[in-house]
Design an enzyme around this catalytic site. Structure first.
Site, mmCIF file in Angstrom:
data_model
loop_
_atom_site.group_PDB
_atom_site.id
_atom_site.type_symbol
_atom_site.label_atom_id
_atom_site.label_comp_id
_atom_site.label_asym_id
_atom_site.label_seq_id
_atom_site.Cartn_x
_atom_site.Cartn_y
_atom_site.Cartn_z
ATOM 1 N N LYS A 2 0.630 -1.458 -0.008
ATOM 2 C CA LYS A 2 0.070 -0.001 0.172
ATOM 3 C C LYS A 2 1.056 1.172 -0.302
ATOM 4 O O LYS A 2 1.617 1.753 0.957
ATOM 5 C CB LYS A 2 -1.031 -0.179 1.604
ATOM 6 C CG LYS A 2 -2.021 1.478 1.551
ATOM 7 C CD LYS A 2 -2.699 1.355 1.947
ATOM 8 C CE LYS A 2 -3.587 3.015 2.319
ATOM 9 N NZ LYS A 2 -4.666 2.145 3.166
ATOM 10 N N LYS A 54 -2.407 -1.780 -3.601
ATOM 11 C CA LYS A 54 -2.609 -0.223 -4.000
ATOM 12 C C LYS A 54 -2.381 1.027 -3.833
ATOM 13 O O LYS A 54 -0.925 1.120 -3.516
ATOM 14 C CB LYS A 54 -3.604 -0.417 -2.322
ATOM 15 C CG LYS A 54 -5.072 0.756 -2.055
ATOM 16 C CD LYS A 54 -5.542 1.249 -0.941
ATOM 17 C CE LYS A 54 -6.075 1.463 -0.623
ATOM 18 N NZ LYS A 54 -6.660 2.122 1.400
ATOM 19 N N SER A 112 -10.192 5.494 -4.957
ATOM 20 C CA SER A 112 -11.044 6.943 -5.038
ATOM 21 C C SER A 112 -10.322 7.932 -5.893
ATOM 22 O O SER A 112 -11.336 8.397 -6.346
ATOM 23 C CB SER A 112 -12.117 7.186 -4.188
ATOM 24 O OG SER A 112 -10.240 7.599 -2.721
HETATM 25 C C1 PBG Z 1 -7.080 4.174 4.987
HETATM 26 C C2 PBG Z 1 -7.505 4.087 4.039
HETATM 27 C C3 PBG Z 1 -7.736 4.639 2.980
HETATM 28 C C4 PBG Z 1 -7.910 4.012 2.346
HETATM 29 C C5 PBG Z 1 -8.788 2.711 2.227
HETATM 30 N N1 PBG Z 1 -8.135 2.596 3.970
HETATM 31 C C6 PBG Z 1 -6.781 5.991 2.950
HETATM 32 C C7 PBG Z 1 -5.855 6.332 2.990
HETATM 33 O O1 PBG Z 1 -4.582 5.398 3.474
HETATM 34 O O2 PBG Z 1 -5.470 7.169 3.558
HETATM 35 C C8 PBG Z 1 -7.945 4.037 0.392
HETATM 36 C C9 PBG Z 1 -9.277 3.356 -0.515
HETATM 37 C C10 PBG Z 1 -9.475 5.483 -1.743
HETATM 38 O O3 PBG Z 1 -9.030 6.175 -1.746
HETATM 39 O O4 PBG Z 1 -10.430 4.679 -2.780
HETATM 40 N N2 PBG Z 1 -7.175 3.509 5.949
#
Ligand code: PBG
Length: 324
Positions: A196, A249, A275
């Site tokens: 991630k 991700k 997103s």
């Molecule tokens: C946080 C989390 C995030 C997303 C899923 N879980 C955002 C982040 O790490 O700040 C992002 C998902 C998306 O952007 O669709 N635990």
């Protein structure tokens, strides 16, 4: 002309193109991330994600029913909580009567055939907006694991089928496996957010949950987008620690990482089409700058072609409807 090899032969009709097509999308490839909020009969659109809503529990159940009809089987839940429910230790995350866990129970009760994936990280519940416990501006690793363990067990008790640690703390897959097993939840699977990255593409998600960090960024726990070999280290650790599936991700700017993990692991590989990736296509389509449907299907196809077995995507419902 004497051209022996003519690849165009295999492209000359819809029938032959279909016959030699290498990758196909199915509704069963998708996990649909959904946002819940408090109240009844509430449906509020995320302004940076046209077509995506935060639903109160009652309306979410209806929406899940519609998605099941389209062949989507798995839902990843995220809560939008009022500031008043957030604190330094994400206490609300393991409150069995809180919005999130209650909704997990309600979904499993109404639709036992649906799979519920839950998110394990502190940010939606944290007054600091970080995925871990913050002290003097630092994110504490080992102390956070205790909170995550409590959260995951509470989610399993509520009926979660898959837990998804999205926090990127070190050692959390092993910690969660141990916590779940000691509580008797041997069958609850772990989909680890393995590679991630600290990405700009999470912006609209943080709007949806009002969960942006109150200070700083997430670079001390999420990966540097410049790094590729490091994804193999994360994959190796999560595998040894007991992950059932590995996730990459974001997805679209990281197709090389999806492909890398596919080639280096025998576990199912998931990719999170985040997103911001959704928002870009929607915004361009709304402006008439590209054909939104085609861009959606091409992107999802690319993620699968790169090696993802599972795709978490806000396009799940739209794409499933199109496939059907
Ligand atoms: C946080 C989390 C995030 C997303 C899923 N879980 C955002 C982040 O790490 O700040 C992002 C998902 C998306 O952007 O669709 N635990």
């Amino acid at each position: 002309m004497n051209i022996i090899r003519r690849p165009r032969r295999n492209r000359q009709s819809a029938a032959i193109r279909d016959m030699v097509q290498e990758t196909r999308l199915h509704a069963s490839d998708f996990i649909f991330p959904v946002f819940i909020l408090e109240g009844r009969q509430v449906r509020s659109e995320v302004s940076s994600m046209p077509g995506i809503y935060r639903y109160s529990q009652d309306l979410l159940l209806d929406e899940i029913g519609r998605c099941l009809d389209l062949g989507i089987t798995t839902f990843d839940l995220f809560p939008n909580l009022p500031e008043s429910k957030k604190d330094k230790y994400a206490t609300e995350s393991h409150n069995p009567d809180g919005l999130y866990l209650q909704t997990v129970r309600a979904i499993k009760e109404k639709y036992p055939e649906a799979m519920v994936m839950t998110d394990v990280a502190m940010d939606p519940y944290s007054s600091d907006g970080h995925d871990g416990i913050v002290e003097n501006g630092h994110i504490l690793n080992d102390e956070t694991l205790e909170v995550l363990g409590r959260m995951a067990v509470a989610q399993a008790q509520a009926g979660a089928d898959i837990v998804g640690p999205s926090d990127m703390m070190d050692g959390r897959v092993a910690y969660l496996r141990q916590a779940l097993d000691s509580a008797g939840f041997h069958n609850v699977a772990i989909m680890s957010y393995c590679a991630k990255y600290a990405s700009a593409f999470y912006g609209p998600f943080r709007d949806a949950l009002d969960s942006a960090p109150k200070f700083g960024d997430k670079k001390t726990y999420q990966m540097n987008p410049a790094n590729r070999r490091e994804a193999l280290i994360e994959a190796e650790l999560d595998t040894i620690e007991g992950a059932d599936m590995l996730m990459v991700k974001p997805a679209l700017a990281y197709l090389d990482i999806i492909s890398l993990l596919r080639q280096n692991s025998n576990l199912p590989i998931a990719a999170y089409n985040v997103s911001g990736e959704y928002a870009m296509i929607k915004a361009a389509a709304q402006n008439g700058w590209l054909d939104g449907e085609r861009a959606m299907m091409e992107s999802l196809m690319a993620i699968k072609r790169a090696g993802a077995d599972v795709i978490l995507t806000y396009f799940a419902k739209e794409a499933a409807a199109l496939i059907k």
